[in-house]
Design an enzyme around this catalytic site. Sequence first.
Site, PDB file in Angstrom:
ATOM      1  N   ARG A 150      38.003  53.340  29.663  1.00 16.84           N
ATOM      2  CA  ARG A 150      37.422  53.244  27.982  1.00 16.84           C
ATOM      3  C   ARG A 150      36.309  52.304  28.340  1.00 16.84           C
ATOM      4  O   ARG A 150      35.142  52.202  27.308  1.00 16.84           O
ATOM      5  CB  ARG A 150      38.698  52.525  26.971  1.00 16.84           C
ATOM      6  CG  ARG A 150      39.402  53.396  26.804  1.00 16.84           C
ATOM      7  CD  ARG A 150      40.593  52.413  25.887  1.00 16.84           C
ATOM      8  NE  ARG A 150      41.717  52.743  26.964  1.00 16.84           N
ATOM      9  CZ  ARG A 150      42.374  51.398  26.755  1.00 16.84           C
ATOM     10  NH1 ARG A 150      43.417  51.503  26.007  1.00 16.84           N
ATOM     11  NH2 ARG A 150      43.075  50.858  27.742  1.00 16.84           N
ATOM     12  N   GLY A 151      36.096  51.477  29.424  1.00 14.77           N
ATOM     13  CA  GLY A 151      34.965  49.853  29.410  1.00 14.77           C
ATOM     14  C   GLY A 151      33.918  50.588  29.766  1.00 14.77           C
ATOM     15  O   GLY A 151      32.647  49.608  29.142  1.00 14.77           O
TER      16      GLY A 151
ATOM     17  N   ASP B 174      34.181  46.800  41.030  1.00 13.23           N
ATOM     18  CA  ASP B 174      34.760  45.631  41.327  1.00 13.23           C
ATOM     19  C   ASP B 174      35.325  45.670  43.480  1.00 13.23           C
ATOM     20  O   ASP B 174      33.994  45.463  43.893  1.00 13.23           O
ATOM     21  CB  ASP B 174      36.084  45.070  40.693  1.00 13.23           C
ATOM     22  CG  ASP B 174      36.865  43.588  40.887  1.00 13.23           C
ATOM     23  OD1 ASP B 174      36.210  43.123  41.915  1.00 13.23           O
ATOM     24  OD2 ASP B 174      38.186  43.233  40.084  1.00 13.23           O
TER      25      ASP B 174
HETATM   26  P1  IMP Z   1      37.530  48.340  41.186  1.00 12.08           P
HETATM   27  O1  IMP Z   1      38.649  49.746  41.254  1.00 12.08           O
HETATM   28  O2  IMP Z   1      38.547  47.646  41.503  1.00 12.08           O
HETATM   29  O3  IMP Z   1      36.151  49.367  41.573  1.00 12.08           O
HETATM   30  O4  IMP Z   1      37.666  47.689  39.466  1.00 12.08           O
HETATM   31  C1  IMP Z   1      37.249  48.834  38.492  1.00 12.08           C
HETATM   32  C2  IMP Z   1      38.426  48.278  36.502  1.00 12.08           C
HETATM   33  O5  IMP Z   1      38.409  47.118  37.115  1.00 12.08           O
HETATM   34  C3  IMP Z   1      36.376  48.298  36.427  1.00 12.08           C
HETATM   35  O6  IMP Z   1      36.470  49.749  35.582  1.00 12.08           O
HETATM   36  C4  IMP Z   1      37.658  47.497  34.712  1.00 12.08           C
HETATM   37  O7  IMP Z   1      38.316  48.485  33.769  1.00 12.08           O
HETATM   38  C5  IMP Z   1      37.734  46.616  36.193  1.00 12.08           C
HETATM   39  N1  IMP Z   1      37.511  45.253  35.959  1.00 12.08           N
HETATM   40  C6  IMP Z   1      36.716  44.815  37.201  1.00 12.08           C
HETATM   41  N2  IMP Z   1      36.548  43.825  37.243  1.00 12.08           N
HETATM   42  C7  IMP Z   1      36.783  43.367  35.673  1.00 12.08           C
HETATM   43  C8  IMP Z   1      36.138  42.319  35.056  1.00 12.08           C
HETATM   44  O8  IMP Z   1      35.698  41.024  35.676  1.00 12.08           O
HETATM   45  N3  IMP Z   1      36.718  42.118  33.154  1.00 12.08           N
HETATM   46  C9  IMP Z   1      37.094  43.205  33.266  1.00 12.08           C
HETATM   47  N4  IMP Z   1      37.708  44.663  34.208  1.00 12.08           N
HETATM   48  C10 IMP Z   1      37.558  44.140  35.006  1.00 12.08           C
END
Ligand code: IMP
Length: 185
Positions: A45-46, A106
């Site tokens: 949803r982000g 991330d």
């Molecule tokens: P990844 O799979 O580690 O790249 O994470 C991506 C997902 O983690 C994003 O779509 C966000 O939902 C969540 N996420 C990562 N860092 C943050 C943050 O600092 N605040 C809020 N959500 C985050």
Amino acid sequence: MQSYEEFLAEVLIDERTLNARVAELGAEISRDYQGEDLVLICILRGALPFLVDLMRYVTVPHAIDCMAVSSYGVGRYSSTGNVRVTYDLQTNIEGRNVLLVEDIIDSGHTIAHVLEMLGTRHPKSLKVCALLDKAERRETPVPVDYCGFIIPNKYVFGYGLDIDDYYRNLRFVGVVDLSKYNQPA
Ligand code: IMP
Ligand code: MG
């Protein structure tokens, strides 16, 4: 729920700066996809507020669709390689130019999984537009074709990003002071 003022450490990106950058990204995408068919895909949803703002700066005719993924694992505030699709596209993307719209990258696991999965459906092209990139946290290399802002390794919220599913409505991106944040019961 707490009011965000109680745990806001700093405003990292204010509303004007966000809007200006989203407009630039929209213009860039409009140039790159001139004369091409395009589908924007919101990763729920982000990426909701980002998609809604971005699409209004994309001047080439385009379709939109949404998908949702969740990742399970150790970290409460970080994802693992264990990514699952919880709501799939309703659009057939075969032969189409697909641009994934994501709030933040991330570790890269989430978007890497989505890219791999959608790649098997034979789109004409498949690219990534992320509002935020915590580049130093990357565990899996992923191409970020359009990036709003590279940010430091801090937990951020607002403009779509949540803390325990709240605060997505805020018009800025802020850094949370976790020592002042009370987890909901
Ligand atoms: P990844 O799979 O580690 O790249 O994470 C991506 C997902 O983690 C994003 O779509 C966000 O939902 C969540 N996420 C990562 N860092 C943050 C943050 O600092 N605040 C809020 N959500 C985050
Ligand atoms: Mg999230």
